[in-house]
Write a protein that holds these residues in place. Structure first.
Motif, PDB file in Angstrom:
ATOM      1  N   UNK B 117       9.681 -11.980   5.509  1.00 20.22           N
ATOM      2  CA  UNK B 117      10.734 -11.690   4.552  1.00 20.22           C
ATOM      3  C   UNK B 117      10.581 -10.286   3.983  1.00 20.22           C
ATOM      4  N   UNK B 119      12.136  -7.940   0.804  1.00 18.91           N
ATOM      5  CA  UNK B 119      12.808  -8.219  -0.462  1.00 18.91           C
ATOM      6  C   UNK B 119      13.751  -7.104  -0.881  1.00 18.91           C
ATOM      7  N   UNK B 123       8.455  -3.770  -2.444  1.00 18.05           N
ATOM      8  CA  UNK B 123       7.322  -4.218  -3.253  1.00 18.05           C
ATOM      9  C   UNK B 123       6.009  -4.073  -2.511  1.00 18.05           C
ATOM     10  N   UNK B 124       5.671  -2.843  -2.100  1.00 19.76           N
ATOM     11  CA  UNK B 124       4.337  -2.693  -1.496  1.00 19.76           C
ATOM     12  C   UNK B 124       3.262  -3.055  -2.517  1.00 19.76           C
ATOM     13  N   UNK B 125       2.147  -3.581  -2.023  1.00 19.10           N
ATOM     14  CA  UNK B 125       1.025  -3.888  -2.922  1.00 19.10           C
ATOM     15  C   UNK B 125       0.417  -2.580  -3.395  1.00 19.10           C
ATOM     16  N   UNK B 126      -0.229  -2.589  -4.547  1.00 13.74           N
ATOM     17  CA  UNK B 126      -0.904  -1.362  -4.995  1.00 13.74           C
ATOM     18  C   UNK B 126      -2.164  -1.123  -4.170  1.00 13.74           C
ATOM     19  N   UNK B 127      -1.968  -0.946  -2.898  1.00 13.21           N
ATOM     20  CA  UNK B 127      -3.078  -0.700  -1.975  1.00 13.21           C
ATOM     21  C   UNK B 127      -2.657   0.441  -1.055  1.00 13.21           C
ATOM     22  N   UNK B 135      -2.456  -6.622   5.419  1.00  9.54           N
ATOM     23  CA  UNK B 135      -2.640  -7.757   4.510  1.00  9.54           C
ATOM     24  C   UNK B 135      -2.400  -9.114   5.196  1.00  9.54           C
ATOM     25  N   UNK B 136      -1.249  -9.222   5.855  1.00  9.40           N
ATOM     26  CA  UNK B 136      -0.880 -10.501   6.475  1.00  9.40           C
ATOM     27  C   UNK B 136      -1.908 -10.951   7.497  1.00  9.40           C
ATOM     28  N   UNK B 138      -5.108 -10.014   7.600  1.00  9.19           N
ATOM     29  CA  UNK B 138      -6.389 -10.324   6.962  1.00  9.19           C
ATOM     30  C   UNK B 138      -6.379 -11.706   6.333  1.00  9.19           C
ATOM     31  N   UNK B 139      -5.289 -12.041   5.650  1.00  7.54           N
ATOM     32  CA  UNK B 139      -5.278 -13.376   5.041  1.00  7.54           C
ATOM     33  C   UNK B 139      -5.191 -14.454   6.108  1.00  7.54           C
ATOM     34  N   UNK B 174       2.316   3.715  -2.838  1.00 10.03           N
ATOM     35  CA  UNK B 174       3.239   4.174  -3.879  1.00 10.03           C
ATOM     36  C   UNK B 174       3.586   5.646  -3.741  1.00 10.03           C
ATOM     37  N   UNK B 188       5.079  -4.397   7.088  1.00  7.61           N
ATOM     38  CA  UNK B 188       4.140  -5.413   6.623  1.00  7.61           C
ATOM     39  C   UNK B 188       4.585  -6.799   7.100  1.00  7.61           C
ATOM     40  N   UNK B 189       5.914  -7.035   7.039  1.00  8.64           N
ATOM     41  CA  UNK B 189       6.423  -8.337   7.483  1.00  8.64           C
ATOM     42  C   UNK B 189       6.270  -8.490   8.996  1.00  8.64           C
ATOM     43  N   UNK B 192       2.568  -9.605  11.163  1.00  2.00           N
ATOM     44  CA  UNK B 192       2.092 -10.945  11.522  1.00  2.00           C
ATOM     45  C   UNK B 192       2.913 -11.532  12.674  1.00  2.00           C
TER      46      UNK B 192
END
Lengths: 530, 279
Positions: B117, B119, B123-127, B135-136, B138-139, B174, B188-189, B192
């Motif tokens: 998804x 948005x 809304x990137x993470x503060x990384x 991120x996807x 790694x989790x 950012x 990012x989406x 994965x």
């Protein structure tokens, strides 16, 4: 254009003149501005007062330190130190005996047999104690001499000050009447100096006796105790080897060596003793109080940080609406408990409980248990943790709640579960907010007075770290506690009084620094999120 | 939008006259099948009896005035509404490749890995850029550095961002412009490797140039992915979607090939909306 015309008819005509309006606005501005100004002025006055009262300390402390040297107290303390070390060694011997007896008891050796086995050791111990007899006599003689000299010097200074004051105010006749006695410092110090020769002979005699004694030291049945005993013997040899150094110090010591001005500051900041109203010499060293405050705060944060942060995470991310409605006000309610009530609870319940728990067989494996003091760093730390939890909780929860929703959604949309989202996105994103929450909690803990005064045990000493963690079960005094306890009894303007102000200033600086840091972090956090 | 109030009440016969959309004519292979879905936030019902098929490897646009339920429906497709208390599907089913996604046997984590998804607000993470894309993975438990490196590059290339950021992968996300941030979120989406990508008004906060880039990207992505996009922008739906579904007041009014919707809509409300007479 029509619309604008319509709008004008909607606004009622101005009833007050422009000038009155301006005056009212000015008044409102002055009212709010004035309030802010009062707050700032009061803060400034407090700071100025603290500094004015506090900084006088250094001059007075310097006089105090100079008198210590001029009257030869320092000289006597060199010998006293040797005697004190001997006493410490002697105490260690009785500790060893106690340990050994306990070990034998565990092996169910009958009491008579224990006493019989340890009889040679007892003899050894008492022989060791006797070796310092002459040393003690010497110390006590010299103490009397130096005290007398100090007294007369002090009295003379007092009288001289009175006379000077009268002269300044013009009452010359009255000033004449005050006779300032001459003090024969040189003679008194010369008599004192003879102590060096006596000390040399006494220490030579003691050294000889002790070496013979050490050679005949009886063995102990248990290996562990024998090891401690051997360590003790090494320490005793080191002690004996250090005696010539003391003699050397005595010979080179001079009452006229000047004391530099910075000693007044360093003896306060790094001094390891806080001794007041002593017949001998007052010491104003902040270290034991600072260490006490810091240790208590560390223990408090050790408990409060996990509790506060974890419950903040729970409430903001996991709890259901009903749980939230219950938990949040409940935790925040803790801060409504008066600290004196908490302190009372600490004495009556927590302290008792901790001591009782330390005596239970479950905790036998902890080397420093059972503890003897009910009121100690740990007890005070536990209660302070309770006071810091609401602060940390509220602010950490705020920080977590302010993490933009988008982060959370993005994380879930990528297939993260709740724990991953919390650990990898929410906590890192609000980390500076959480850290500042912790810092403000620390500020609250360091500045707290009543609980530590009631529960920390109020013994002015740096805890003995030789037991490792056992140090946190020892009583301490804190910066806040000492001010609360002693400020009521000191003479206004005395060195002691000013020393307490200095402690207050140090405390003020610490809390100011912590708050500043916390605010910096919050600002950074806002920027990174914004 | 104000005019909505003046619109004649939509009569239920209009809805009933809709042809049963499953299988819809014109949809050869349906990736997602939505059947008779009612959805409520607590007691407030926002979707009424929605039936719709989303074709595979194509772009489907959801259009309609604010509050018509199009975003809600989109969020149903990867169960993002699970995060909202009291929000639930009260009737009907949503099937992805034949599996009911609300069945108790379906693991929501797996579902979200298959259905990515993007948005409305980037809304990137503060990384760092790299960590955002990784991120996807790694989790999901991927720890092998070379695999992650590869996937990050691939996703950033797919999102047409690689050339712009390849020299600063480890600076904060950012530091990018708004359009780049949105493409970072797309990357990012994609990292994965989902089958479906949901986009919730992805260009609403972007300027025309950034919007053009993202639209171009969407056209490229449909080669590999099934894309559902919610948009307020009629031209955008016309430019980059293959099928368009028009929603109004929580009901699906019409769904058809985009070309047909925009040239010859079957319903009066659709025509009025796309010609700008309301909405």
């Amino acid at each position: 254009m029509e619309g604008v015309a319509d709008l004008q008819t909607l606004i009622p005509p101005r009833t007050t003149s422009r000038r009155v309006q301006a005056a009212i606005e000015q008044g409102i501005k002055a009212f709010f501005g004035g309030n802010a100004l009062v707050a700032i002025i009061v803060l400034a006055l407090i700071t100025i007062f603290l500094f004015r009262e506090g900084f006088g300390f250094f001059g007075q402390n310097l006089t105090n330190l100079r008198l210590y040297r001029q009257a030869g107290l320092e000289y006597v303390d060199i010998i006293r130190d040797v005697s004190t070390q001997h006493e410490a060694l002697s105490r260690k011997l009785s500790d060893i005996r106690l340990q050994e007896a306990r070990a034998m008891e565990k092996r169910s050796v009958p009491v008579e047999e224990i006493n019989a086995t340890l009889a040679p050791f007892d003899q050894f111990a008492s022989a060791f104690g006797d070796t310092a007899e002459n040393l003690r006599t010497l110390v006590s003689d010299l103490t009397d001499q130096a005290s007398a000299l100090k007294e007369s010097l002090y009295a003379r200074a007092e009288l001289a000050a009175q006379r000077a004051q009268l002269e300044r105010s013009g009452a010359l006749a009255a000033a004449e009447k005050i006779a300032v006695p001459a003090v024969d410092r040189a003679t008194a110090l010369a008599t004192l100096h003879q102590g060096a020769a006596t000390f040399e002979s006494v220490s030579a005699e003691m050294t000889a006796t002790l070496y013979t004694l050490l050679a005949q030291a009886p063995p102990l049945p248990d290996a562990a105790e024998q090891k401690t005993f051997d360590q003790w013997k090494t320490r005793t040899r080191e002690y004996l080897a250090g005696l010539p150094k003391a003699s050397e110090n005595l010979r080179t010591w001079s009452a006229e060596t000047p004391i530099p001005w910075y000693r007044s500051i360093s003896s306060f900041l790094f001094g390891r003793d806080w001794v007041t109203a002593s017949f001998w010499q007052d010491w104003y060293g902040i270290v034991p109080l600072l260490v006490g405050s810091i240790l208590v705060s560390i223990v408090a944060l050790f408990f409060a940080v996990p509790l506060g942060v974890a419950s903040a995470i729970y409430v903001s991310e996991i709890a259901s609406v009903h749980e939230k409605r219950f938990i949040k006000p409940y935790i925040e309610f803790i801060s409504a408990i008066p600290s004196v009530v908490l302190g009372f609870f600490g004495i009556a319940v927590v302290g008792q409980f901790i001591r009782a728990a330390s005596q239970s067989p479950w905790f036998k494996w902890i080397s420093f248990f059972p503890i003897s003091e009910r009121l100690n760093i740990f007890t005070a730390g536990c209660l302070l943790a309770l006071m810091a939890v609401p602060t940390i909780f509220t602010l950490a929860e705020d920080a977590l709640r302010n993490v933009p929703r988008g982060f959370k959604e993005a994380s879930y949309a990528l297939g993260a579960n709740r724990l991953q989202t919390i650990a990898r996105v929410l906590v890192p994103a609000s980390l500076s907010g959480i850290v500042s929450a912790i810092l403000l909690g620390l500020g609250r803990v360091i500045g707290e007075t009543m609980v530590v005064l009631l529960c920390a045990g109020n013994r002015i000493a740096i805890p003995d770290f030789s037991q490792g963690l056992g140090a946190i079960f020892q009583p301490v005094h804190t910066m806040t506690g000492i001010i609360a306890q002693e400020m009521g009894e000191v003479v206004r303007g005395s060195t002691h009084y000013r020393a307490l102000f200095m402690v207050g200033l140090v405390l003020f600086t610490i809390t100011l620094g912590i708050n500043y840091l916390a605010q910096k972090l919050v600002a950074r956090y806002r920027m990174s999120i914004g | 939008m104000v005019n909505i109030i003046e619109m004649p009440e939509i009569t239920s016969p209009t809805i009933a006259n809709q042809p049963a959309p499953s299988p819809e004519p014109g949809v050869e292979r349906a990736m997602i099948e939505i059947e008779d879905v009612d959805f409520s936030y607590g007691t407030h019902q926002v979707l009424h009896d929605v039936s719709l098929s989303v074709p595979a490897r194509a772009v489907t646009a959801f259009i309609g005035p604010s509050g018509c339920g199009k975003t809600t429906l989109l969020r149903c497709l990867n169960r993002m509404n699970d995060l909202i208390d009291g929000a639930q599907i009260t009737k009907g089913s949503i099937r992805i490749e034949g599996t009911d996604i609300n069945a108790s046997s379906v693991d929501v984590v797996d579902l979200r890995r298959r259905v990515g998804m993007v948005f409305q607000k980037s809304n990137p993470f503060p990384k760092s850029i790299y960590d955002n894309v990784a991120y996807g993975l790694r989790i999901a438990g991927v720890t092998k550095r070379s695999l992650i490196d590869e996937a990050v590059e691939k996703s950033l290339r797919s999102a047409a961002l690689w050339e712009e950021v390849k020299d600063r992968l480890h600076v904060s996300g950012y530091g990018l412009s708004g359009g780049q941030q949105q493409r970072l979120c797309i990357a990012r989406a994609l990292a994965v490797e989902p089958e479906i990508v949901l986009m919730d008004e992805p260009c609403s906060a972007l300027d025309p140039i950034a919007t053009a880039k993202v639209e171009e990207l969407i056209r490229q992505l449909k080669e590999q992915y099934t894309i559902v996009i919610v948009t307020h922008n009629m031209q955008q739906a016309g430019r980059c979607s293959d099928r368009t579904a028009f929603f109004y007041l929580g009901r699906l009014i019409e769904v058809d090939d985009t070309a047909k919707i925009f040239s010859n809509p079957g319903q009066r409300q659709t025509e009025e909306y796309i010609t700008g007479r309301f909405g």
